[in-house]
Structures are given as structure tokens and as C-alpha cells.
Design an enzyme around this catalytic site. Sequence first.
Site, PDB file in Angstrom:
ATOM      1  N   ASN A  91       0.856  -1.187   0.000  1.00 36.27           N
ATOM      2  CA  ASN A  91       0.000   0.000   0.000  1.00 36.27           C
ATOM      3  C   ASN A  91       0.896   1.242   0.000  1.00 36.27           C
ATOM      4  O   ASN A  91       1.656   1.455   0.949  1.00 36.27           O
ATOM      5  CB  ASN A  91      -0.880  -0.058   1.257  1.00 36.27           C
ATOM      6  CG  ASN A  91      -1.758   1.163   1.446  1.00 36.27           C
ATOM      7  OD1 ASN A  91      -1.785   2.051   0.605  1.00 36.27           O
ATOM      8  ND2 ASN A  91      -2.471   1.192   2.554  1.00 36.27           N
ATOM      9  N   LEU A  92       0.797   2.051  -1.054  1.00 36.15           N
ATOM     10  CA  LEU A  92       1.679   3.223  -1.154  1.00 36.15           C
ATOM     11  C   LEU A  92       1.131   4.434  -0.402  1.00 36.15           C
ATOM     12  O   LEU A  92       1.804   5.472  -0.338  1.00 36.15           O
ATOM     13  CB  LEU A  92       1.923   3.575  -2.628  1.00 36.15           C
ATOM     14  CG  LEU A  92       2.541   2.467  -3.482  1.00 36.15           C
ATOM     15  CD1 LEU A  92       2.862   3.001  -4.882  1.00 36.15           C
ATOM     16  CD2 LEU A  92       3.800   1.900  -2.829  1.00 36.15           C
ATOM     17  N   SER A 120       5.133   1.235   4.720  1.00 37.47           N
ATOM     18  CA  SER A 120       6.360   2.014   4.908  1.00 37.47           C
ATOM     19  C   SER A 120       7.622   1.205   4.656  1.00 37.47           C
ATOM     20  O   SER A 120       8.632   1.774   4.206  1.00 37.47           O
ATOM     21  CB  SER A 120       6.381   2.642   6.307  1.00 37.47           C
ATOM     22  OG  SER A 120       6.076   1.699   7.300  1.00 37.47           O
ATOM     23  N   GLU A 155      -5.306  -5.024  11.237  1.00 35.59           N
ATOM     24  CA  GLU A 155      -4.177  -4.095  11.361  1.00 35.59           C
ATOM     25  C   GLU A 155      -4.348  -3.271  12.638  1.00 35.59           C
ATOM     26  O   GLU A 155      -5.149  -2.328  12.650  1.00 35.59           O
ATOM     27  CB  GLU A 155      -4.132  -3.121  10.175  1.00 35.59           C
ATOM     28  CG  GLU A 155      -3.771  -3.744   8.865  1.00 35.59           C
ATOM     29  CD  GLU A 155      -3.240  -2.691   7.886  1.00 35.59           C
ATOM     30  OE1 GLU A 155      -2.236  -2.977   7.242  1.00 35.59           O
ATOM     31  OE2 GLU A 155      -3.818  -1.590   7.793  1.00 35.59           O
ATOM     32  N   GLY A 197       3.579  -2.664  10.546  1.00 35.82           N
ATOM     33  CA  GLY A 197       4.975  -2.824  10.966  1.00 35.82           C
ATOM     34  C   GLY A 197       5.749  -3.908  10.246  1.00 35.82           C
ATOM     35  O   GLY A 197       6.909  -4.170  10.574  1.00 35.82           O
ATOM     36  N   ILE A 257       0.888   0.509  13.128  1.00 34.43           N
ATOM     37  CA  ILE A 257       1.065   0.937  11.729  1.00 34.43           C
ATOM     38  C   ILE A 257       2.172   1.984  11.626  1.00 34.43           C
ATOM     39  O   ILE A 257       2.204   2.955  12.390  1.00 34.43           O
ATOM     40  CB  ILE A 257      -0.262   1.497  11.164  1.00 34.43           C
ATOM     41  CG1 ILE A 257      -1.287   0.368  11.000  1.00 34.43           C
ATOM     42  CG2 ILE A 257      -0.025   2.183   9.819  1.00 34.43           C
ATOM     43  CD1 ILE A 257      -2.654   0.820  10.523  1.00 34.43           C
ATOM     44  N   HIS A 308      -9.873   0.754   5.340  1.00 37.69           N
ATOM     45  CA  HIS A 308      -8.519   0.817   5.915  1.00 37.69           C
ATOM     46  C   HIS A 308      -8.552   1.693   7.162  1.00 37.69           C
ATOM     47  O   HIS A 308      -9.357   2.617   7.272  1.00 37.69           O
ATOM     48  CB  HIS A 308      -7.521   1.381   4.890  1.00 37.69           C
ATOM     49  CG  HIS A 308      -6.112   1.277   5.345  1.00 37.69           C
ATOM     50  ND1 HIS A 308      -5.533   2.204   6.170  1.00 37.69           N
ATOM     51  CD2 HIS A 308      -5.161   0.333   5.119  1.00 37.69           C
ATOM     52  CE1 HIS A 308      -4.285   1.834   6.428  1.00 37.69           C
ATOM     53  NE2 HIS A 308      -4.043   0.697   5.799  1.00 37.69           N
TER      54      HIS A 308
HETATM   55  O1  G3P Z   1      -2.047  -0.998   4.630  1.00 34.81           O
HETATM   56  C1  G3P Z   1      -0.855  -1.349   5.256  1.00 34.81           C
HETATM   57  C2  G3P Z   1      -0.490  -0.456   6.347  1.00 34.81           C
HETATM   58  O2  G3P Z   1      -1.496   0.168   7.052  1.00 34.81           O
HETATM   59  C3  G3P Z   1       0.620  -0.908   7.201  1.00 34.81           C
HETATM   60  O3  G3P Z   1       1.507   0.137   7.210  1.00 34.81           O
HETATM   61  O4  G3P Z   1       3.696   1.176   7.265  1.00 34.81           O
HETATM   62  O5  G3P Z   1       3.012  -0.379   9.088  1.00 34.81           O
HETATM   63  O6  G3P Z   1       3.526  -1.282   6.822  1.00 34.81           O
HETATM   64  P1  G3P Z   1       3.024  -0.118   7.624  1.00 34.81           P
END
Ligand code: G3P
Length: 214
Positions: A6-7, A195, A133, A173, A138, A85
Amino acid sequence: MFILVNLKTYPCDPVAVAEAVRDVDDRTDARLAVAPQAAHIARVADTGVETWSQHVDPIDHGSNTGHTLAESVADAGAVGTLVNHSEQRLKLADVDGAVDAAQRADLETIVCANNPEQIGAAAALGPDAVAVEPPALIGTGTPVSQADPDVVEDAVDAARAVDSDVSVLCGAGISTGEDVVAAADLGADGVLLASGVAKADDPAAALEDLVEPL
Ligand code: G3P
């Protein structure tokens, strides 16, 4: 394993990341896809990578200024969409409506939820997949699959209690192959991540690391 990158609205080059995801996907048994911003879907889909929308609204063609129409993201080249989301949360009735809109446009669906308690309700709406999530993890680089494994196992149990066929993903994460393997060991069918790739100095190397142990 399904790995959906997810960008968000990170300031990365969506086409460069898409090409890296496509190239890694070609070299692995894992299924990789990218969810760029809606305005970038067509350019990303043109690379040949599997392309997802980050969101669709619970609407049909009509008077809906500023909304995201499922048919439009499908026309642009998306084959699936996230719904609800953590950073684009909807009321339950609107999650239901967004899933219906996505299915009307033949988009695959992943309904996100913050915790295992919400996962059963998400699965009951009939999506192809649900994703747990925990918002607190996150963007932290602390992987849910290792920091809070009960969340993943409980989400898998909650989803399967409602629909034995629904796929279950986890996210927050996750940035290494070890994190992905931990998710698989807990029963997840895939991961959502952002990320770890979108903010990486070398997204292609980050992707290689993600799939290396699979
Ligand atoms: O959609 C994926 C996201 O919410 C997770 O973000 O940066 O923790 O990989 P991240």
C-alpha cells in the site's frame, strides 16, 4: 502468501515501485500487488503489476462529487480494492455498501479491521479477504506478526468461524521476510505493508528481502 504493498500518500515514485514489485513477483511463488493512490492507478497498472485501489466509496454512478467509484478504478486497471482501511474508516453500513460496489465492478475485496473483534463482522459482509491491522503498530516498524501474534491468530479464528473460505491477512509494521514468515506461521494468507517498501531507500531490495524466505 499474498503481499499487498500500500503506497498510501507516501512521496515515492509509484511507477518505479510498481516495476520493482512486478519484477519480484515474476521471480517468486508469492503473489505481489500494489495499491497506489487512485490518481496513479492507470500508470501503475500499465507496468503490468497487479494493481489495487486503496478505497472505493459505497456509491453508484451519479451525483457523488469527490467520491471514488468502483467502476472507475476498475476501468483504470485495478483488480481489487481495500475497504475500511484504518486511515479511511467507514461506518459498518458503508463498509457493506463499498463491498457491494466493488463486487458490482468485479473488484476483489479486502475489508480491513482494527482488531479480531471486528474481523468477524468484516467477514460476515462477504469479502474475498479480511485484514487485521492494529492502528498502534502501523508505520512503527514493529511487526504485528511478532509483537502481537495473538491478534493474528485470533483474527484467523474469528474470520474462519464466520466464513471458512475467507482469506485472512495481517498488517502493521511488517518489513522483512522474517515478519512475513511469522505471519504465515500464525495462519495468515498474506500481509499488507506500506512504509517498509514505500519509504525504503531501495524498494527493490526491500521487496527481495520480503520474499527471500518464502
Ligand atoms: O495498509 C498497510 C499499512 O497500514 C501498514 O503500514 O507502514 O506499518 O507497513 P506499515
